[in-house]
Scaffold this active site. Structure first.
Site, PDB file in Angstrom:
ATOM      1  N   CYS A  86     -79.046  97.499  34.299  1.00 53.08           N
ATOM      2  CA  CYS A  86     -78.800  96.074  34.072  1.00 53.08           C
ATOM      3  C   CYS A  86     -78.827  95.771  32.570  1.00 53.08           C
ATOM      4  O   CYS A  86     -77.935  96.189  31.847  1.00 53.08           O
ATOM      5  CB  CYS A  86     -79.788  95.231  34.872  1.00 53.08           C
ATOM      6  SG  CYS A  86     -79.253  93.526  35.126  1.00 53.08           S
ATOM      7  N   HIS A 196     -79.755  97.693  40.568  1.00 57.51           N
ATOM      8  CA  HIS A 196     -81.134  98.095  40.299  1.00 57.51           C
ATOM      9  C   HIS A 196     -81.628  99.137  41.312  1.00 57.51           C
ATOM     10  O   HIS A 196     -82.208  98.773  42.337  1.00 57.51           O
ATOM     11  CB  HIS A 196     -82.053  96.880  40.375  1.00 57.51           C
ATOM     12  CG  HIS A 196     -81.913  95.934  39.233  1.00 57.51           C
ATOM     13  ND1 HIS A 196     -82.724  95.987  38.117  1.00 57.51           N
ATOM     14  CD2 HIS A 196     -81.053  94.904  39.029  1.00 57.51           C
ATOM     15  CE1 HIS A 196     -82.373  95.021  37.273  1.00 57.51           C
ATOM     16  NE2 HIS A 196     -81.359  94.345  37.805  1.00 57.51           N
ATOM     17  N   GLU A 198     -84.237 100.938  41.097  1.00 54.69           N
ATOM     18  CA  GLU A 198     -85.706 100.863  41.180  1.00 54.69           C
ATOM     19  C   GLU A 198     -86.170  99.796  42.165  1.00 54.69           C
ATOM     20  O   GLU A 198     -87.338  99.789  42.553  1.00 54.69           O
ATOM     21  CB  GLU A 198     -86.300 100.610  39.784  1.00 54.69           C
ATOM     22  CG  GLU A 198     -86.260  99.182  39.291  1.00 54.69           C
ATOM     23  CD  GLU A 198     -84.904  98.723  38.765  1.00 54.69           C
ATOM     24  OE1 GLU A 198     -84.842  97.625  38.179  1.00 54.69           O
ATOM     25  OE2 GLU A 198     -83.912  99.455  38.939  1.00 54.69           O
TER      26      GLU A 198
END
EC number: 6.3.5.3
Length: 231
Positions: A86, A196, A198
């Site tokens: 990002c 994302h 994660e």
């Protein structure tokens, strides 16, 4: 294998990245403040999402001048693994570690929701656990995720297999050229992506599809260092 998670003023996904490394692959990981001038102790570097320096001027435009970025560039040139997520992707383009630029979303709105991605290149250190053409579910959260490059650069990305992820056809959330969601450098050791991974490491989060990004890089590192992969 030792990971560094770079922290800028305004980073807000650094804890997520730290926990993803710690909990999914159990490897040592440190937060590294943006004034650091030595990353030699680390094998992989994650540049996380957020709003570095408040996204003043342009997303990532100020962060590229932070002292640590000279070390990130040095690490990338040495073949170490760098993942920008990002805002991290935006920073890597501003630092010219990746080509192109990230512009305002086409609809000028912040988008935050699950996104379906096609794995275009599963031969990078970060994607070898996926199958080419596989569709994965990884959330997005950005206002400037509209990837842009000129026609010459786009042709080079295609020729060198540097397009890593695309949004599935008809579900592009930001207007990015060719539905691009993530790219890599020519060597493949630097990957930038708007979604994302994660945030997709546990069923409680809605998807576990991001776990394999972290497993992929650990597998490659262990192969290079002659270490047996744990079952």
């Amino acid at each position: 294998m030792k990971f560094a998670v770079i922290v800028f003023p305004g980073s807000n996904c650094d804890i997520d990245c730290y926990k993803a490394v710690e909990q999914t692959i159990g490897q040592p990981v440190d937060y590294v403040w943006q004034t650091a001038t030595d990353l030699s102790a680390y094998d992989a570097i994650i540049v996380p999402g957020g709003f570095s320096y408040g996204d003043y001027l342009r997303s990532g435009a100020i962060a590229q001048f932070a002292p640590v970025m000279a070390e990130v560039v040095k690490a990338a040139e040495a073949g170490k693994y760098v993942l920008g997520i990002c805002n991290g992707f935006q920073i890597l383009t501003e630092a010219r570690l990746l080509p192109g630029a990230l512009r305002r979303n086409k609809n000028l709105k912040f988008r935050c929701h699950s996104a379906l991605l096609e794995v275009v290149n599963n031969e990078t250190p970060f994607t070898n656990e996926y199958s080419k053409g596989e569709i994965i579910d990884v959330p997005i959260a950005h206002g400037e995720g509209n990837y842009y490059c000129d026609e010459t650069t786009l042709a080079q990305l295609k020729a060198n297999n540097q397009i890593v992820f695309r949004y599935v056809a008809g579900a592009n959330p930001n207007g990015s050229v060719e539905d691009i969601a993530g790219i890599c450098n020519e060597k493949g050791n630097v990957v930038g992506m708007m979604p994302h991974p994660e945030r997709a490491v546990d069923k409680l989060l809605g998807s576990e599809d991001g776990k394999r990004m972290f497993a992929s890089i650990l597998n490659v590192w262990r192969e290079q260092h002659g270490a047996a992969v744990n079952s």
